[in-house]
Write a protein that holds these residues in place. Sequence first.
Motif, PDB file in Angstrom:
ATOM      1  N   ILE A 109       0.857  -1.191   0.000  1.00 30.33           N
ATOM      2  CA  ILE A 109       0.000   0.000   0.000  1.00 30.33           C
ATOM      3  C   ILE A 109       0.892   1.239   0.000  1.00 30.33           C
ATOM      4  CG2 ILE A 109      -1.721   1.334   1.273  1.00 30.33           C
ATOM      5  CD1 ILE A 109      -2.653  -1.293   2.545  1.00 30.33           C
ATOM      6  N   LYS A 110       0.626   2.144  -0.946  1.00 32.43           N
ATOM      7  CA  LYS A 110       1.349   3.417  -0.996  1.00 32.43           C
ATOM      8  C   LYS A 110       0.308   4.510  -1.169  1.00 32.43           C
ATOM      9  CE  LYS A 110       4.256   3.686  -4.359  1.00 32.43           C
ATOM     10  NZ  LYS A 110       5.295   3.865  -5.373  1.00 32.43           N
ATOM     11  N   ASP A 111      -0.036   5.186  -0.075  1.00 33.34           N
ATOM     12  CA  ASP A 111      -1.096   6.192  -0.072  1.00 33.34           C
ATOM     13  C   ASP A 111      -0.497   7.529   0.363  1.00 33.34           C
ATOM     14  OD1 ASP A 111      -3.372   7.706   0.087  1.00 33.34           O
ATOM     15  OD2 ASP A 111      -4.419   6.386   1.489  1.00 33.34           O
ATOM     16  N   LYS A 112      -0.063   8.316  -0.615  1.00 30.40           N
ATOM     17  CA  LYS A 112       0.573   9.601  -0.312  1.00 30.40           C
ATOM     18  C   LYS A 112      -0.406  10.574   0.319  1.00 30.40           C
ATOM     19  CE  LYS A 112       3.339  13.266  -2.333  1.00 30.40           C
ATOM     20  NZ  LYS A 112       4.000  13.758  -3.535  1.00 30.40           N
ATOM     21  N   GLU A 113      -1.657  10.533  -0.098  1.00 32.98           N
ATOM     22  CA  GLU A 113      -2.669  11.452   0.428  1.00 32.98           C
ATOM     23  C   GLU A 113      -2.851  11.303   1.939  1.00 32.98           C
ATOM     24  OE1 GLU A 113      -7.447  11.882   0.053  1.00 32.98           O
ATOM     25  OE2 GLU A 113      -6.335  11.611  -1.812  1.00 32.98           O
ATOM     26  N   HIS A 114      -2.856  10.065   2.420  1.00 30.42           N
ATOM     27  CA  HIS A 114      -2.999   9.810   3.849  1.00 30.42           C
ATOM     28  C   HIS A 114      -1.651   9.595   4.542  1.00 30.42           C
ATOM     29  CE1 HIS A 114      -7.098   8.744   2.415  1.00 30.42           C
ATOM     30  NE2 HIS A 114      -7.417   9.448   3.501  1.00 30.42           N
ATOM     31  N   GLY A 115      -0.564   9.632   3.794  1.00 31.93           N
ATOM     32  CA  GLY A 115       0.767   9.488   4.372  1.00 31.93           C
ATOM     33  C   GLY A 115       1.029   8.110   4.955  1.00 31.93           C
ATOM     34  N   PHE A 116       0.577   7.060   4.256  1.00 33.16           N
ATOM     35  CA  PHE A 116       0.732   5.697   4.780  1.00 33.16           C
ATOM     36  C   PHE A 116       1.350   4.801   3.732  1.00 33.16           C
ATOM     37  CE2 PHE A 116      -0.942   1.381   5.500  1.00 33.16           C
ATOM     38  CZ  PHE A 116      -0.428   1.156   6.750  1.00 33.16           C
ATOM     39  N   LEU A 117       2.344   4.014   4.171  1.00 35.29           N
ATOM     40  CA  LEU A 117       2.999   3.053   3.304  1.00 35.29           C
ATOM     41  C   LEU A 117       3.126   1.730   4.051  1.00 35.29           C
ATOM     42  CD1 LEU A 117       5.718   3.582   0.794  1.00 35.29           C
ATOM     43  CD2 LEU A 117       6.173   1.857   2.511  1.00 35.29           C
ATOM     44  N   LYS A 118       2.790   0.636   3.371  1.00 37.80           N
ATOM     45  CA  LYS A 118       2.880  -0.705   3.959  1.00 37.80           C
ATOM     46  C   LYS A 118       3.611  -1.598   2.971  1.00 37.80           C
ATOM     47  CE  LYS A 118      -0.216  -4.429   5.463  1.00 37.80           C
ATOM     48  NZ  LYS A 118      -1.651  -4.766   5.611  1.00 37.80           N
TER      49      LYS A 118
END
Length: 160
Positions: free
Chosen positions: A69-78
């Motif tokens: 998961i790479k979600d720049k909008e929510h600032g989360f990476l897994k």
Amino acid sequence: MNRKRLSNTVCYVMLMLLSIALITTGFTGCGSGSWGLRNMAAVSRYFDRDVNTVWNGVIQAVEGIPVEIKDKEHGFLKTQWVKGWSTKKTTGLLLEGHWQERYRLLIKVTEEQDKTYVSVNTQVQEKAPGGSRAYRWDRIPSDGTIEQTFLKNLEDILNQ
């Protein structure tokens, strides 16, 4: 002797033994692990950079690890699981069994005032070399080494 009194005594003894067993095996109810507080300074850090620069640094720091998961909008990476062999556990010289170990990173990047906050959590699991435990992954607490290494690597990238 009174049977009812004897059965109550047996119940109390069994309850006490079960309580002691749960306490000595480290029963925690959550997968993160150990008794006592985790040192959060070792797994999070503030950077004097804007959130976009830090996010790009995080992407560079996880290069080579598959990202789930790479979600720049929510600032989360897994990341996906990174598998390897345990350096701490073995079954000994005679059996020559090696425990498998795997981890994945959960990284949160947030902007706070003039700084960017990066929090790194690691899920670590191990699997025994044989027996019934060889078919399942058991969660173990992280010692903080992976998180500290990641943050040091991120700091080096941002200071270039």
